[in-house]
Write a protein that holds these residues in place. Structure first.
Motif, PDB file in Angstrom:
ATOM      1  N   THR A  76      14.849  -0.709   7.064  1.00  0.00           N
ATOM      2  CA  THR A  76      13.619  -0.672   6.274  1.00  0.00           C
ATOM      3  C   THR A  76      13.709   0.406   5.202  1.00  0.00           C
ATOM      4  OG1 THR A  76      12.368  -1.439   8.198  1.00  0.00           O
ATOM      5  CG2 THR A  76      11.105  -0.445   6.409  1.00  0.00           C
ATOM      6  N   TRP A  77      14.337   1.531   5.541  1.00  0.00           N
ATOM      7  CA  TRP A  77      14.504   2.624   4.582  1.00  0.00           C
ATOM      8  C   TRP A  77      15.292   2.153   3.357  1.00  0.00           C
ATOM      9  CZ3 TRP A  77      12.726   7.395   3.699  1.00  0.00           C
ATOM     10  CH2 TRP A  77      13.440   8.216   2.817  1.00  0.00           C
ATOM     11  N   TYR A  78      16.416   1.495   3.581  1.00  0.00           N
ATOM     12  CA  TYR A  78      17.243   1.071   2.449  1.00  0.00           C
ATOM     13  C   TYR A  78      16.621  -0.119   1.720  1.00  0.00           C
ATOM     14  CZ  TYR A  78      20.523   4.570   3.823  1.00  0.00           C
ATOM     15  OH  TYR A  78      21.081   5.799   4.102  1.00  0.00           O
ATOM     16  N   GLU A  79      15.921  -0.959   2.426  1.00  0.00           N
ATOM     17  CA  GLU A  79      15.138  -2.008   1.771  1.00  0.00           C
ATOM     18  C   GLU A  79      14.133  -1.395   0.787  1.00  0.00           C
ATOM     19  OE1 GLU A  79      11.161  -4.441   3.044  1.00  0.00           O
ATOM     20  OE2 GLU A  79      12.712  -4.209   4.569  1.00  0.00           O
ATOM     21  N   ALA A  80      13.387  -0.383   1.252  1.00  0.00           N
ATOM     22  CA  ALA A  80      12.372   0.253   0.413  1.00  0.00           C
ATOM     23  C   ALA A  80      13.003   1.066  -0.716  1.00  0.00           C
ATOM     24  CB  ALA A  80      11.477   1.143   1.280  1.00  0.00           C
ATOM     25  N   LEU A  81      14.111   1.753  -0.413  1.00  0.00           N
ATOM     26  CA  LEU A  81      14.790   2.555  -1.438  1.00  0.00           C
ATOM     27  C   LEU A  81      15.340   1.667  -2.542  1.00  0.00           C
ATOM     28  CD1 LEU A  81      15.707   5.434  -2.201  1.00  0.00           C
ATOM     29  CD2 LEU A  81      17.830   4.986  -0.944  1.00  0.00           C
ATOM     30  N   TYR A  82      15.879   0.509  -2.166  1.00  0.00           N
ATOM     31  CA  TYR A  82      16.417  -0.441  -3.147  1.00  0.00           C
ATOM     32  C   TYR A  82      15.313  -0.901  -4.096  1.00  0.00           C
ATOM     33  CZ  TYR A  82      19.159  -4.463  -4.831  1.00  0.00           C
ATOM     34  OH  TYR A  82      19.831  -5.365  -5.607  1.00  0.00           O
ATOM     35  N   ALA A  83      14.169  -1.261  -3.553  1.00  0.00           N
ATOM     36  CA  ALA A  83      13.048  -1.692  -4.397  1.00  0.00           C
ATOM     37  C   ALA A  83      12.557  -0.547  -5.277  1.00  0.00           C
ATOM     38  CB  ALA A  83      11.915  -2.224  -3.526  1.00  0.00           C
ATOM     39  N   ASP A  84      12.530   0.665  -4.718  1.00  0.00           N
ATOM     40  CA  ASP A  84      12.072   1.833  -5.471  1.00  0.00           C
ATOM     41  C   ASP A  84      12.996   2.111  -6.650  1.00  0.00           C
ATOM     42  OD1 ASP A  84      10.370   4.581  -5.265  1.00  0.00           O
ATOM     43  OD2 ASP A  84      12.457   5.038  -5.777  1.00  0.00           O
ATOM     44  N   ALA A  96       8.757  -1.079  -6.517  1.00  0.00           N
ATOM     45  CA  ALA A  96       7.802  -0.654  -5.486  1.00  0.00           C
ATOM     46  C   ALA A  96       8.149   0.780  -5.097  1.00  0.00           C
ATOM     47  CB  ALA A  96       7.859  -1.575  -4.269  1.00  0.00           C
ATOM     48  N   SER A  97       7.189   1.671  -5.200  1.00  0.00           N
ATOM     49  CA  SER A  97       7.426   3.084  -4.936  1.00  0.00           C
ATOM     50  C   SER A  97       7.680   3.335  -3.453  1.00  0.00           C
ATOM     51  CB  SER A  97       6.225   3.903  -5.403  1.00  0.00           C
ATOM     52  OG  SER A  97       6.262   5.203  -4.871  1.00  0.00           O
ATOM     53  N   LEU A  98       8.788   4.011  -3.143  1.00  0.00           N
ATOM     54  CA  LEU A  98       9.075   4.393  -1.762  1.00  0.00           C
ATOM     55  C   LEU A  98       7.997   5.330  -1.227  1.00  0.00           C
ATOM     56  CD1 LEU A  98      10.958   4.651   0.744  1.00  0.00           C
ATOM     57  CD2 LEU A  98      12.109   6.515  -0.464  1.00  0.00           C
ATOM     58  N   THR A  99       7.615   6.324  -2.018  1.00  0.00           N
ATOM     59  CA  THR A  99       6.605   7.285  -1.564  1.00  0.00           C
ATOM     60  C   THR A  99       5.272   6.597  -1.290  1.00  0.00           C
ATOM     61  OG1 THR A  99       7.675   9.101  -2.739  1.00  0.00           O
ATOM     62  CG2 THR A  99       5.354   9.390  -2.161  1.00  0.00           C
ATOM     63  N   GLU A 100       4.890   5.669  -2.150  1.00  0.00           N
ATOM     64  CA  GLU A 100       3.626   4.968  -1.928  1.00  0.00           C
ATOM     65  C   GLU A 100       3.701   4.085  -0.685  1.00  0.00           C
ATOM     66  OE1 GLU A 100      -0.220   3.595  -2.188  1.00  0.00           O
ATOM     67  OE2 GLU A 100       0.755   5.376  -3.042  1.00  0.00           O
ATOM     68  N   ARG A 101       4.848   3.456  -0.465  1.00  0.00           N
ATOM     69  CA  ARG A 101       4.997   2.641   0.748  1.00  0.00           C
ATOM     70  C   ARG A 101       4.895   3.512   1.984  1.00  0.00           C
ATOM     71  NH1 ARG A 101       9.555  -2.064   1.913  1.00  0.00           N
ATOM     72  NH2 ARG A 101       9.163  -2.278   4.154  1.00  0.00           N
ATOM     73  N   MET A 102       5.490   4.709   1.951  1.00  0.00           N
ATOM     74  CA  MET A 102       5.408   5.609   3.090  1.00  0.00           C
ATOM     75  C   MET A 102       3.988   6.164   3.263  1.00  0.00           C
ATOM     76  SD  MET A 102       8.350   5.535   4.625  1.00  0.00           S
ATOM     77  CE  MET A 102       8.238   3.768   4.226  1.00  0.00           C
ATOM     78  N   ARG A 103       3.291   6.378   2.165  1.00  0.00           N
ATOM     79  CA  ARG A 103       1.900   6.833   2.281  1.00  0.00           C
ATOM     80  C   ARG A 103       1.045   5.774   2.970  1.00  0.00           C
ATOM     81  NH1 ARG A 103      -3.046   6.632   0.194  1.00  0.00           N
ATOM     82  NH2 ARG A 103      -2.488   4.935  -1.227  1.00  0.00           N
ATOM     83  N   GLN A 104       1.256   4.509   2.605  1.00  0.00           N
ATOM     84  CA  GLN A 104       0.518   3.431   3.254  1.00  0.00           C
ATOM     85  C   GLN A 104       0.914   3.316   4.727  1.00  0.00           C
ATOM     86  OE1 GLN A 104      -1.973   1.522   2.153  1.00  0.00           O
ATOM     87  NE2 GLN A 104      -1.972   2.634   0.208  1.00  0.00           N
TER      88      GLN A 104
END
Length: 497
Positions: free
Chosen positions: A349-357, A362-370
C-alpha cells in the motif's frame, strides 16, 4: 523430443536401530486416532502441520475442462524435524486415490481438512522422505479460493488458506519450498505457471507444459493459468524476462497496460533494490474475483479492472505497482505467521500510494491523514495491524480489512516521520536483502528498524502495531482520529469571563 524430469529420490535412512526401536514403541503403544493438526497460527489454527519441512513440490495436473476434476499427482520432498508415526498434509475438495512414502504404499485417511498418512515404518527425526499422492483436484462448486473458473479455463487464487483445495501440502507461508508444475491440457489451450518454462511435450491432441520456480514459494502464492491465452514477452531492467498472459481476444486492447510493467519494475528497483525473482508478468483473467493477487512471478488481475472504464489510469497503474511490490514484500520475504500479514500489505500500500503521489495524482500525506482519521474505527473493527482479528468461518479473505492496508501503511508513515526519510529508505532495502527467500516476523522488523535508527524503537512502534487506539502522529500534532474529533467537537464552548 520428449523432455523428462527426474524426481528427487528420498535419502535412504541409515538409522536402522533407531527406526526399529520406534516401530517397536509404536506397536506397544496404541496410536491416537487420526486428527487434524496445525501449527497453532492464531488466525488459522489448523493450517499447516508440525513435524516436517517441505523442500520441494512436484505437481502433475491433467485438465479435462471445468465440468470435471483434474487428475493429479503431487510429490513432496520433505525432511522430518521430529519422530513421526504419521504425516498430516492439508488437503480438501479432492479425492485421494493412493499414497506412497518413499515408494511404498502407505495407509491414509482424512480428518477435517487434513490428509493423515501412516507410513509402513515410522520416520526418524532428520529423515528425508518422499510422499506421492495420486488424487483429483476439483474446480467445481462455489468459489472459496483455490481454482477460479474463467470464461475459457482456470486460474488460481489460493490466498490465504486455499492452496490445499488444489493440492496436498503444508499450507502455511512459514514452510516455503521450490515448485515444479507439469500441466496437460487440450493443445488449443495455453498453460502458464509461475516460474520459468521448462519446455512442453505433445501427445495426440494434448500438450503437457512444464514450469519450475527457482526460488522457494509459499503455497498460497502458486499460480497456474489454463485457457485461450496469449503470452506477450518483453524485457525489463537488466534484461529481466517479462511475460504477460492475457485473453487472446484482448491482446491489442490491453497492450498499453502491459507496456507499463518494465518501467514500474525499474521504479521499484530504485527504491528497494534488485527484483528478487527470475521473471515477472501480469496475468489478466476473464473472471470476476473482486480482488487482484500477488501470485509469485505472475500477478493475477481481473480483466474488468482494465476494460470497464470505472477507474482513472493513474489508479490502475498504482494497483499494478501494489501487486508488483508484493514480489519483494510478501513473496520474497514472507510472513512467519498470518498475524505478520501487515508487513506485506503495509509495504504494498505504501508503494502504491507513493507511486500515485510522485505522479502528482494523489497526495501521500493526504491519504495518510485520511487513514489517520479512520484508524481508530478500523482498529475497533479489525483489531490493530499486528494482531488482526480472525476472519469469520469460511471467509478466508476476511482478514484483509482496511486496517491491514491503509491502517498498516500508516504505521510506516509514522515510522518515517520518527526516524527520517534516509533511515527509512535504508530500512526498506535492508529488510528485503536480509530476509530474501525466507520468512520474517513483526519482531524482526522492529529489531531491524532499531538497528538502522540506532536506538530502541519498541516503545514507539508497539502502540502503533498493537494498540487499540492510534498514537499521536509525529510531525502532525493537529491530526485527529474520527473518535477524537467527535469528542473534541462535542465539548461545550468556553464561556467568556
Amino acid at each position: 523430443m520428449p523432455i523428462t524430469f527426474p524426481r528427487r529420490r528420498a535419502h535412504r535412512r541409515n538409522a536402522a536401530l533407531a527406526t526399529a526401536a520406534l516401530a517397536a514403541l509404536a506397536a506397544a503403544v496404541p496410536p491416537a486416532p487420526p486428527a487434524p493438526q496445525g501449527l497453532g497460527d492464531r488466525l488459522f489454527p489448523h493450517l499447516g502441520n508440525p513435524g516436517y519441512d517441505v523442500a520441494a513440490y512436484d505437481i502433475d495436473l491433467d485438465y479435462h475442462g471445468n465440468r470435471r476434476p483434474l487428475d493429479a499427482v503431487t510429490t513432496i520432498d520433505a525432511r522430518a524435524t521430529r519422530e513421526l508415526n504419521r504425516v498430516n498434509l492439508d488437503f480438501t475438495h479432492g479425492t485421494v486415490r493412493s499414497v506412497t512414502v518413499d515408494g511404498r504404499r502407505a495407509a491414509f485417511t482424512t480428518a477435517g481438512e487434513d490428509l493423515v498418512i501412516t507410513p509402513r515404518t515410522p520416520l526418524a527425526a532428520h529423515d528425508r522422505f518422499e510422499i506421492t499422492v495420486r488424487h483429483t483436484s476439483d474446480p467445481r462448486g462455489p468459489v472459496k479460493g483455490g481454482w477460479v473458473r474463467t470464461r475459457d479455463g482456470l486460474v488460481m487464487a489460493n490466498q490465504a488458506n486455499a492452496a490445499h483445495r488444489v493440492f496436498p501440502g503444508n499450507d502455511h507461508p512459514s514452510d516455503k519450498a521450490v515448485f515444479t508444475f507439469h500441466v496437460t491440457a487440450p493443445r488449443e489451450l495455453t498453460v502458464v505457471a509461475g516460474g520459468q518454462p521448462r519446455g512442453r511435450t505433445r501427445e495426440g491432441d494434448r500438450t503437457t507444459w512444464h514450469y519450475r520456480l527457482r526460488h522457494p514459494m509459499a503455497t498460497e502464492l502458486a499460480q497456474i493459468s489454463i485457457g485461450r491465452s496469449t503470452v506477450v514477452r518483453r524485457r525489463g531492467p537488466g534484461g529481466l524476462p517479462v511475460r504477460d498472459v492475457v485473453p487472446a481476444a484482448d491482446r491489442a486492447r490491453l497492450a498499453k497496460w502491459l507496456a507499463k510493467t518494465p518501467r514500474q519494475i525499474a521504479w521499484m528497483e530504485r527504491r528497494v533494490g534488485r527484483y528478487p525473482f527470475e521473471n515477472y508478468g501480469v496475468l489478466i483473467a476473464d473472471a470476476a474475483t473482486g480482488f487482484e493477487l500477488e501470485t509469485q512471478t505472475l500477478s493475477l488481475f481481473e480483466r474488468g479492472l482494465f476494460t470497464d472504464g470505472a477507474f482513472p489510469a493513474w489508479y490502475i497503474e498504482s494497483i499494478m505497482v501494489h501487486e508488483l511490490s508484493h514480489q519483494w514484500f510478501g513473496n520474497s520475504v514472507s510472513p512467519h505467521r498470518w498475524s505478520d500479514l501487515w508487513l506485506n500489505e503495509a509495504h504494498a500500500t505504501w508503494y502504491e500510494a507513493l507511486y500515485a503521489d510522485q505522479r502528482g495524482k494523489a497526495s501521500l500525506t493526504e491519504r495518510m491523514r485520511q487513514a489517520y482519521l479512520l484508524s481508530d474505527v478500523w482498529r475497533a473493527d479489525g483489531g490493530p495491524p499486528a494482531a488482526p482479528r480472525a476472519a469469520d468461518p469460511g471467509d478466508q479473505i476476511g482478514i484483509f480489512r482496511p486496517v491491514i492496508y491503509d491502517g498498516s501503511a500508516l504505521v510506516l508513515y509514522a515510522l518515517r516521520q520518527e526516524i527520517g526519510d534516509a533511515a527509512f529508505q535504508r530500512l526498506q532495502r535492508a529488510w528485503v536483502r536480509r530476509h530474501r527467500d525466507g520468512v520474517a516476523t513483526t519482531e524482526d522488523f522492529v529489531r531491524l528498524a532499531a538497528r538502522i535508527a540506532g536506538r530502541d524503537l519498541t516503545g514507539f512502534l508497539h502502540p502503533w502495531l498493537y494498540g487499540r487506539t492510534t498514537p499521536p502522529m509525529p510531525g502532525h500534532p493537529e491530526w485527529r482520529t474520527a473518535a477524537k474529533r467527535a469528542r473534541s467537537e462535542s465539548r461545550p464552548a468556553p464561556k467568556p469571563e
